[in-house]
Design an enzyme around this catalytic site. Structure first.
Site, PDB file in Angstrom:
ATOM      1  N   SER A  94      -9.700   2.076   2.809  1.00 13.88           N
ATOM      2  CA  SER A  94      -8.789   2.783   1.934  1.00 13.88           C
ATOM      3  C   SER A  94      -7.810   1.868   1.195  1.00 13.88           C
ATOM      4  CB  SER A  94      -7.995   3.798   2.766  1.00 13.88           C
ATOM      5  OG  SER A  94      -7.186   3.121   3.710  1.00 13.88           O
ATOM      6  N   SER A 136     -10.237  -0.104   7.007  1.00 21.39           N
ATOM      7  CA  SER A 136      -9.597   0.083   5.706  1.00 21.39           C
ATOM      8  C   SER A 136      -8.981  -1.167   5.083  1.00 21.39           C
ATOM      9  CB  SER A 136      -8.515   1.158   5.795  1.00 21.39           C
ATOM     10  OG  SER A 136      -9.108   2.430   5.722  1.00 21.39           O
ATOM     11  N   LYS A 140       0.870  -1.188   0.000  1.00 16.51           N
ATOM     12  CA  LYS A 140       0.000   0.000   0.000  1.00 16.51           C
ATOM     13  C   LYS A 140       0.903   1.234   0.000  1.00 16.51           C
ATOM     14  CE  LYS A 140      -4.032   1.785   2.565  1.00 16.51           C
ATOM     15  NZ  LYS A 140      -4.926   1.569   3.724  1.00 16.51           N
TER      16      LYS A 140
END
Lengths: 485, 485
Positions: free
Chosen positions: B143, B167, B68
């Protein structure tokens, strides 16, 4: 004076005696090379996290104990949020009063001249220093060496009544920080910085009631003790003038700064414009419990502090109060003195040398005792050589000066400069008789009972020996020889 | 079947047997990355020059993975999917990623997220929206949108994620895969760009529970750079996966799962909750006891606002380091205030600015008690409530959200009041730092849905054990996303 002043101090002092910074593994040491002691966390690179330096907490707790404060059960840190280029994270990790910082509700007794005074300590807390900014003509530079250096901030109640009291307290505190191995306390390196608050009130009003206090004016960034003195005196005078001209009541609570060049305080902002720092607990540092055993351990590590040393010097070493005070004023000097005694030097001798010649030399040349060539070993050696009669006191003073100037040991100086005292009896007898023959009149005076003429004759012999003869031995021989006549 | 669609142990076997090489895997993964990038926009950076590593006994050696883009990676662009860091190339790697590198894992891309993790749609990254690989008209949720999309499509067996509210666990559900965040502090956060430090967790997205255990086993560990990390060296998350779950007790919350509680329930919500009941039945078939418990609705309904207050407050402070002065594209300005203002105005998306304003507002002196401190109190009440459940139960099992992924078009990052608690309950896992895992448990309208299992702190092994056994009785293990038109 019709008025009295209420003065409080916020004293920021860097903890210089830890290996690393407060929340970073960067080295904690003063350097003039910019950005030398910097780790990613000091510049707030994304993803970096603070890690508490236990040694800094330990020293803070020690300071808290020395100031007779109450220590908390848990250590917390908080974020003080504001934007400034010297604050890379956009917040400073510090401690607020709730939850309790490393110390609250303390006091310290200190001397002003010969009078003992007590100041109450509101709190003492551990925080991190900011980076240092340097403003050039067209640009500003930021040096992150200072960012994250552990900083102790102590906040007093407005218990000082004069600039002199405030400065005496600051000097006492600096001394304590040095003795306790917390800080070098060097203002020149920016290690001590103060904020001062001043208010005045009519002389005859009761100052123990807070509602009687005048409007509090805070003065920021006062960075030397002499500036503290000047700023307080300036501010008191400024406020008195407002009283006298009838405009005091219009003065709002405000923050000012001290302008060192103009020697005046300058308006910065009003109380209503005070920054809201939006404090909250630093989530990256878990609260941790302070165990009683740890506190006991720290308490046991508090070294002898200046007042205790002073008492010792007076009672044990029989020094006068003035000398004792002079010696303890700086830890390095006091340590030098104590080392001399350990090495076998007589206390009074050592004290005389240090308080007169050594400090005179340091002050004259603006030097630190650690920067000079003279060591306690050398000073002790000089004292012992004098005691053994190898050189005269007068010669010792010269040797002392040469050691400092030529950076050579006393032995080397004595040899090179031919300071060795002559104790060869035959040579002394020979010269004594020569002098006696040359001074027939004096010898006759002696025989007629004018025995104090001896001093004059010894002087003549020593002069003729160019100061090399041992004075005691010379006097003894002269006494013997003159009686033979 | 392509190798990268297999589980980590299967790929590892193949590497050991030399039926495939690390080089071939990387090539395959990179090709797939470009294909997925074109279709769904999952990546900020694709590392076309990724190098193979030696295959060792370490399960993840030689196998590609995704990171990420809010993890700091040395010499590789790390943007947090924000324009504020669009050119930021760090000089250090996050501890957890470094732990993977040390065991031979090969990073092949950096995945898109909602800007700094502050969003739940996968639509607010600076490189554009991420589309759901089961149906590109739908969102991935966020996210960790790019990571979820890439793992679901078989770019590699796993990608790292971060989870502040849900997330990892929400996008995992919407993409039909596994999302796991372990107990707070099991994985170091050093190098993870912070959103809300007290809620931020590192974690992983995979296609089966065992892979999640394998990867977190490697990422975890006490880190001297993160004070909230703890020593889990005695914990092997893979060891207890296959344990018998007979007699373990699961709780689900009536106020969230009872369809009668939702007056305006649509067909999707009904189907979602019925599907959840079917999952509970499987749990019982596995020998687990499943019980309904009751939690005060008022408390449940305050989860979302509590989250907003705490996360925004911490975020405002955490992102104050983004000034463009030290890193990021510096903006011009007459002075530093303007420079910072221009940089932040230009580069933050409106959503983030809104959150900063909320964060500032709730921390302001006059609002702090009403909002920030009250949110802390409710956080404590919620955590206590869950801990009370854990006294009698081994874990809490709940449906993820109100159904499958919503449409991108017309989606708002806004909450429907009646289903608010069901949508946001995963945030309690962040409030308490609980280990929490989402696994797929069915399809609605050809889109995957998920179920979540959350346990008490430090009971990761038990949570994974339950998830593993449940997964093995359902048909969604190792599924690869495909579009059904």
């Amino acid at each position: 004076m019709k008025y009295k002043a209420l003065i409080g101090i916020e004293m920021h002092c860097q903890i210089t005696e830890t290996n690393t910074k407060a929340f970073s593994s960067a080295k904690n040491s003063y350097t003039i090379i910019p950005n030398e002691n910097v780790r990613p966390v000091d510049m707030a690179f994304p993803g970096t996290l603070p890690v508490v330096n236990k040694e800094a907490v330990k020293k803070s707790l020690m300071a808290s104990m020395i100031l007779n404060c109450k220590q908390p059960d848990y250590i917390y840190f908080e974020r003080k949020n504001y934007y400034y280029p010297d604050l890379p994270k956009g917040f400073q990790i510090t401690q607020e009063t709730k939850p309790a910082p490393v110390g609250i509700c303390g006091y310290l007794d200190y001397y002003v001249n010969d009078e003992i005074k007590r100041v109450r300590i509101n709190n003492i807390h551990l925080e991190e220093d900011s980076a240092s900014l340097d403003h050039k003509n067209n640009a500003s530079t930021i040096d992150y060496n200072r960012a994250g250096v552990p900083l102790l901030e102590l906040v007093t109640y407005p218990d000082f009544r004069s600039a002199e009291e405030a400065v005496s307290f600051l000097e006492t505190m600096r001394c304590i920080y040095q003795y306790a191995g917390i800080s070098e306390g060097d203002s020149k390196k920016g290690q001590i910085r103060c904020d001062v608050n001043v208010s005045i009130m009519d002389e005859d009003i009761d100052e123990t009631k807070e509602e009687n206090w005048g409007t509090k004016i805070e003065i920021k960034n006062v960075n030397s003790f002499s500036a503290v003195k000047d700023a307080i005196n300036y501010e008191i005078q400024r406020q008195i003038e407002l009283k006298e001209t009838g405009t005091y009541d219009e003065m709002e609570q405000q923050t000012r700064r001290w302008d060192d060049e103009k020697q005046e305080t300058v308006y910065m902002r009003s109380k209503v414009d005070a920054i809201d720092y939006k404090y909250f607990i630093e989530p990256n540092i878990p609260k941790f419990k302070i165990k009683q055993e740890w506190l006991d351990e720290i308490r046991g590590l508090i070294p002898e502090l200046p007042n205790e040393r002073k008492e010792k010097y007076i009672s044990k070493y029989e020094l006068n109060k003035k000398d004792a005070e002079t010696l303890v004023k700086e830890k390095n000097i006091s340590d030098f003195f104590e080392r001399c005694i350990e090495l076998g030097c007589e206390a009074k001798e050592a004290s005389n040398w240090i308080t007169t010649r050594l400090l005179g030399y340091l002050n004259k040349n603006d030097l630190n005792i650690n920067d000079i060539y003279m060591t306690p070993e050398m000073l002790t050696e000089i004292c012992l050589i004098v005691k053994n009669g190898k050189i005269s006191t007068q010669q010792a003073k010269e040797v002392f000066a040469y050691v400092l100037e030529e950076r050579k040991t006393p032995q080397e100086i004595i040899k090179e400069k031919g300071f060795e005292q002559n104790s060869n009896e035959e040579e002394i007898i020979e010269l004594v008789n020569k002098i006696l023959e040359e001074n027939e009149q004096a010898v006759n005076d002696y025989k007629n009972g004018k025995t104090n003429i001896i001093g004059y004759l010894v002087g003549q012999v020593l002069k003729a020996s160019k100061g090399k003869f041992n004075p005691g031995l010379t006097a003894k021989i002269l006494n013997e020889e003159i009686r033979k006549r | 079947m392509k190798y990268l669609e297999k589980s980590i142990t299967e790929i590892h076997e193949a590497l050991l047997n030399k039926t495939v090489t690390s080089e071939q895997l990387i090539k395959e993964s990179l090709e797939k990355s470009h294909e997925i990038q074109k279709k769904y926009n999952a990546f900020v950076t694709i590392l076309d020059n990724a190098k193979p590593t030696e295959v060792t006994n370490e399960l993840i050696s030689g196998i590609p993975f995704g990171v990420k883009d809010n993890y700091s990676t040395k010499n590789v662009l790390s943007t947090g999917s924000s324009n504020t860091l669009k050119d930021y190339i760090p000089f250090f790697t996050a501890t957890s990623i470094d732990n993977l590198f040390k065991k031979g894992a090969v990073m092949v891309n950096k995945t898109v997220l909602d800007e700094f993790g502050m969003g739940g749609t996968g639509t607010t990254g600076h490189t554009g929206i991420v589309k759901n690989p089961w149906n590109p008209l739908h969102m991935c949720a966020g996210s960790s949108a790019g990571s979820a999309c890439a793992v679901a499509t078989g770019v590699y067996p796993y990608a790292t994620g971060s989870d502040t509210g849900d997330s990892i666990r929400k996008p995992a559900a919407y993409c039909g895969i596994v999302g796991y965040k372990p107990t707070y502090g099991m994985i170091s956060r050093y190098g993870l760009f912070p959103f809300a430090s007290s809620l931020d967790h590192c974690g992983v997205l995979t296609r089966n529970v065992e892979d999640a255990a394998i990867v977190v086993n490697t990422m975890k560990g006490k880190d001297k750079n993160d004070m909230t990390s703890w020593d889990s060296s005695g914990v092997d998350l893979t060891k207890t996966l296959k344990n018998d779950v007979t007699g373990l007790k699961l709780a689900y919350i009536k106020e969230l799962c009872d369809i009668k509680k939702y007056k305006n329930a649509d067909a999707t919500l009904k189907e979602h909750l019925e599907n959840f009941q079917r999952t509970l039945k499987i749990c019982k078939e596995l020998g687990m006891e499943v019980e309904e418990v009751s939690v005060d609705e008022k408390l449940l309904n305050s989860i979302a606002s509590t989250y907003v207050v705490i996360s925004c407050a911490e975020a405002t402070s955490n992102m104050s380091n983004l000034t463009g002065i030290i890193f990021g594209p510096r903006e011009e300005g007459k002075n530093y205030v303007e420079m910072i203002k221009n940089y932040r105005t230009k580069n933050f998306s409106p959503l983030i600015k809104r959150r900063f304003i909320i964060g500032s507002y709730v921390l302001q002196k006059e609002n702090k008690d009403r909002y920030f401190f009250n949110a802390q109190r409710i956080r404590r009440l919620l955590v206590d409530e869950w801990k009370k459940i854990f006294e009698s139960f081994d874990a809490v099992i709940l449906p993820v959200g109100t159904g499958p992924a919503p449409l991108l078009e017309g989606s708002k990052d806004q909450i429907d009041n009646s289903t608010k608690a069901l949508e946001e309950h995963l945030q309690v896992g962040n409030f308490g730092g609980f280990p929490s895992i989402t696994i797929p448990n069915g399809f609605i309208n050809n889109l995957p849905v998920g179920v979540n299992i959350t346990g008490n702190c430090y009971e990761d092994e038990k949570v994974l054990n339950i998830a593993y056994q449940l997964e093995s009785k359902m048909n969604y293990k190792n599924q690869i996303a495909k579009e059904n038109n």
